[in-house]
Scaffold this motif. Structure first.
Motif, PDB file in Angstrom:
ATOM      1  N   UNK A 176       1.375   4.514   0.591  1.00  0.00           N
ATOM      2  CA  UNK A 176       1.030   3.865   1.857  1.00  0.00           C
ATOM      3  C   UNK A 176       0.157   2.641   1.617  1.00  0.00           C
ATOM      4  N   UNK A 177      -0.766   2.721   0.661  1.00  0.00           N
ATOM      5  CA  UNK A 177      -1.583   1.555   0.316  1.00  0.00           C
ATOM      6  C   UNK A 177      -0.704   0.410  -0.181  1.00  0.00           C
ATOM      7  N   UNK A 178       0.340   0.744  -0.978  1.00  0.00           N
ATOM      8  CA  UNK A 178       1.262  -0.279  -1.488  1.00  0.00           C
ATOM      9  C   UNK A 178       2.163  -0.841  -0.386  1.00  0.00           C
ATOM     10  N   UNK A 179       2.263  -0.125   0.738  1.00  0.00           N
ATOM     11  CA  UNK A 179       3.208  -0.517   1.766  1.00  0.00           C
ATOM     12  C   UNK A 179       4.606  -0.040   1.455  1.00  0.00           C
ATOM     13  N   UNK A 180       4.729   0.884   0.492  1.00  0.00           N
ATOM     14  CA  UNK A 180       6.050   1.347   0.085  1.00  0.00           C
ATOM     15  C   UNK A 180       6.665   2.268   1.120  1.00  0.00           C
ATOM     16  N   UNK A 181       5.857   3.119   1.714  1.00  0.00           N
ATOM     17  CA  UNK A 181       6.322   4.111   2.684  1.00  0.00           C
ATOM     18  C   UNK A 181       5.090   4.849   3.167  1.00  0.00           C
ATOM     19  N   UNK A 182       5.087   5.287   4.414  1.00  0.00           N
ATOM     20  CA  UNK A 182       3.957   6.080   4.868  1.00  0.00           C
ATOM     21  C   UNK A 182       4.034   7.463   4.240  1.00  0.00           C
TER      22      UNK A 182
END
Length: 453
Positions: free
Chosen positions: A182-188
């Motif tokens: 989630x920090x990476x913005x990859x997936x919640x």
């Protein structure tokens, strides 16, 4: 089954590179070859996680990454770190010829470069002023409260360059991977659990990977993270990265009651009843030695009594000021203090104390992670001597010891499985990543970080 696997493959989110298209080699760098390749991989990715075991060089890697981001963007990178690790990182920067400045508020940030502060100071900064952010000891995403976790993730949702660095994440806690994703913005985290996991029995906190989703799950993780316990995990030589022996010595002392403590209240009572005997056992060992010692406690009374019984020792307690905590922890690292007494919750993450090869636990809590991280402050790559850790418990605390041993066995088994799944994929990603990327252009808003394939 095959149709389901194909469905997952078609829906798999892969975090596409969005960083520096072709980072220059680190010619003449003091980084090891595997470290150089990992940093170049992370620069190409733009948003990446480095899960590297203790002593594998996370600090020089994150400094090299931050320096390149500053050079590329002409802007600023903020490093967030646990207390005392900030000053340790500044010292490491001098060692590796990378300028790092410790600050406590945005007002102190005067221009381009690498700036570092403690996690507790985040609310004093403007995240939009930075082109890159590094989370040092990023397992804090799991360890902190939901409020702080969300604050970190939300604050840097639009930061183009993001790096998370921590030791190998707990293999039986997929929440930690979800928080990093989630920090990476990859997936919640919720999306990750929905796509790849099912509830394990009736316990809502326990999840297991869907059998046929496992290959796709690890491919997805490897699109934004690299995991390494030793260089050979990625196909490099392990020269210089062999750990010395670790000897865990169990010391069981008599308490007021010989009855086995099972419930939480019984364990707390057993802990307090045996405090005098446990503290005396540890202080006798430490006072009979001239070596540096790291003594881990769980109760304030244990720390206070040990500080009284061990001449010249210093304690780092929760009530101490941040300045006093930093001075004592760094003073122990420099040899100013021979004996440091503290809690794993205070100093169990991030500090490098390879000068010390003797430690003692004045009892145990049920947290295997805190125990493991405390051990790794001294037993880490760069340690030149065998490490001895004394675990002192009362005769009625066997349930706690058994629980830690069980968690240790589970963690070792699952770590092996995790590395087995990730090593081949990670090696290909780090050593043979396509050069395609979406070069960062300063001033342009970042779009979605994952695309459906």
């Amino acid at each position: 089954m095959t149709d389901y696997a194909s469905f997952l493959a078609s829906k798999r989110n892969r975090v596409e590179p969005s960083g520096i298209t072709d980072p220059a080699p680190f010619d003449g760098s003091s980084l090891f070859p595997f470290q150089q390749d990992i940093v170049r991989w992370a620069l190409r990715r733009g948003r990446a996680a480095i899960f590297a075991d203790c002593g594998m060089g996370k600090t020089p890697m994150q400094l090299a990454w931050a320096q390149r981001v500053c050079e590329h963007t002409g802007g600023k990178v903020l490093i967030l770190a646990p207390l005392a690790v900030s000053q340790q990182t500044v010292q490491e920067g001098v060692k590796f010829n990378v300028a790092v400045t410790s600050v406590r508020s945005q007002a102190e940030v005067t221009g381009p470069g690498i700036w570092i502060t403690n996690y507790e100071m985040l609310h004093h900064f403007d995240p939009t002023a930075f082109d890159g952010v590094v989370l040092d000891e990023s397992s804090i995403l799991k360890a902190y409260t939901g409020k702080i976790r969300n604050q970190i993730i939300d604050a840097f949702a639009d930061t183009p360059f993001r790096l998370a660095c921590t030791a190998t994440p707990s293999p039986n806690d997929y929440m930690e991977l979800g928080n990093h994703a989630e920090f990476m913005g990859a997936m919640t985290r919720t999306e990750m659990l929905s796509m790849y996991f099912v509830h394990d029995g009736g316990e809502t906190q326990k999840w297991r990977i869907k059998g046929h989703a496992e290959p796709e799950f690890w491919k997805w993780v490897c699109s934004w993270a690299v995991m390494i316990r030793r260089p050979s995990d990625l196909g490099y030589a392990d020269d210089g990265f062999t750990l010395p022996a670790l000897d865990i010595v169990s010391d069981v002392v008599g308490g007021a009651s010989a009855q086995r403590a099972e419930t939480l209240s019984e364990r707390r009572k057993a802990r307090r009843d045996s405090l005098g005997a446990r503290v005396q056992s540890v202080s006798d060992r430490v006072n009979a030695s001239e070596d540096p010692w790291l003594v881990w406690v769980d109760l304030n009374d244990e720390g206070d009594e040990l500080e009284r019984l061990i001449p010249g020792s210093v304690q780092v307690a929760g009530a101490d000021s941040p300045e006093d905590k930093v001075e004592r922890m760094l003073g122990f690292a420099s040899g100013k203090y021979r004996v440091l007494i503290t809690k794993p919750s205070i100093a169990g993450f991030g500090m490098n104390w390879q000068h010390c090869a003797r430690m003692a636990f004045v009892g145990l809590s049920d947290s295997y992670e805190k125990y493991y991280q405390a051990i790794r402050r001294c037993w880490r790559f760069g340690q030149t001597r065998p490490v001895t850790a004394y675990v002192v418990t009362s005769s009625s605390e066997g349930a706690i010891v058994d629980n830690i041993k069980r968690k240790e066995d589970e963690a070792k088994k699952m770590a092996e499985e995790m590395v087995t799944h990730m090593s081949e994929i990670s090696s290909g990603e780090v050593r043979g990543l396509d050069r395609t990327a979406n070069p960062y252009k300063k001033g342009l808003a970042e779009g979605a970080v994952s695309t459906m394939q």
